[in-house]
Scaffold this active site. Sequence first.
Site, PDB file in Angstrom:
ATOM      1  N   HIS A  38       0.838  -1.206   0.000  1.00  0.00           N
ATOM      2  CA  HIS A  38       0.000   0.000   0.000  1.00  0.00           C
ATOM      3  C   HIS A  38       0.863   1.242   0.000  1.00  0.00           C
ATOM      4  O   HIS A  38       1.935   1.271   0.620  1.00  0.00           O
ATOM      5  CB  HIS A  38      -0.880   0.028   1.262  1.00  0.00           C
ATOM      6  CG  HIS A  38      -2.182  -0.671   1.101  1.00  0.00           C
ATOM      7  ND1 HIS A  38      -3.391  -0.065   1.348  1.00  0.00           N
ATOM      8  CD2 HIS A  38      -2.483  -1.934   0.713  1.00  0.00           C
ATOM      9  CE1 HIS A  38      -4.380  -0.913   1.135  1.00  0.00           C
ATOM     10  NE2 HIS A  38      -3.845  -2.063   0.744  1.00  0.00           N
ATOM     11  N   GLU A 105      -6.522  -0.419  -6.318  1.00  0.00           N
ATOM     12  CA  GLU A 105      -7.446   0.486  -5.642  1.00  0.00           C
ATOM     13  C   GLU A 105      -6.968   1.920  -5.838  1.00  0.00           C
ATOM     14  O   GLU A 105      -5.770   2.203  -5.773  1.00  0.00           O
ATOM     15  CB  GLU A 105      -7.522   0.185  -4.132  1.00  0.00           C
ATOM     16  CG  GLU A 105      -8.011  -1.203  -3.787  1.00  0.00           C
ATOM     17  CD  GLU A 105      -6.861  -2.114  -3.339  1.00  0.00           C
ATOM     18  OE1 GLU A 105      -5.714  -1.603  -3.199  1.00  0.00           O
ATOM     19  OE2 GLU A 105      -7.105  -3.310  -3.151  1.00  0.00           O
TER      20      GLU A 105
END
Length: 320
Positions: A38, A105
């Site tokens: 991330h 994402e």
Amino acid sequence: MALIGYHCSHEQYPPSQLLRHLQLATEAGFGAAMCSDHFHPWTEQQGNSGFAWSWLGAAMQASPLSFGTVCAPGQRYHPAIIAQAAATLAGMFPGRFWLAVGSGEALNESITGAPWPDKAQRNQRLRECVDVMRALWSGETVSHEGMVSVRNARLYSLPATAPLIIGACLSPETARWMGGWADGMVTVAQDPDSLRKVVDAFRSGGGEGKPMYLQVALSCAGSEEEALQAACREWPQAGLQSDELSDLDSPQDFARAAARLRPADVATGIRISSSLQQHVDWLASDMELGFERLYLHNVHRDQASFIAQFAEHVLPALAK
């Protein structure tokens, strides 16, 4: 028996602390590891976002386990750079690294400032990236024009064996599509009927006989109430829909979206129980579906107790 692995959550811990958790899990008998990749955590409460690719070199030196990570080449990462990074790890640690790829994402990918494509476009981009990476791993000089551009790229440090490309999916539709080109599948734990549909779709789409991995988000604590509170505090996005997970683009947006959720909503996306036997039963069901690796992510912050308790009670029970 499935291999029981430890999931390393970069969203929740500084890299140095995550490395200590990994070493505890290795010493306790967990058989594999994977980590998140991330740029941002899902929420401010989680509070971290170490760079997975730097950390993986240290982690694979510190532990003899196999490792994988899930990334989304095409926007934040150029596929040639991911191909180079994966080739370096696979060369230094033969047979121990696998790469999972997904459509990504906005939370992580939108930092480039480029428009966030819709799902169909992201899938097309992902497929192009996979072709580029495989060509580079085969030693080709690659030029490509499409949703990504590559010009005269060649890798000069290649592993003896290219890493597996594992398709990361949430839905049966994506699983079916990935079955035809991915070397295997990784998905997340969900209710048994939904999980079976993902498995069946992957197999019917061309994935029959290919390895299947499962990332299991769970909350285990000393009481049911503590386990539920930890899930709602640490991992509230588990209760959101898949389009929200892919399209919300900041930790603040996730916090606002999660604020409307009830504890029961969060419990739909995470296994919450203080009973070790309940966790054994859930994992045994996953094994029956054909998952050969189960990567456990206890969102509760007491990782030392989780590792010790699961090593003493859950891993031996599953081995039987």
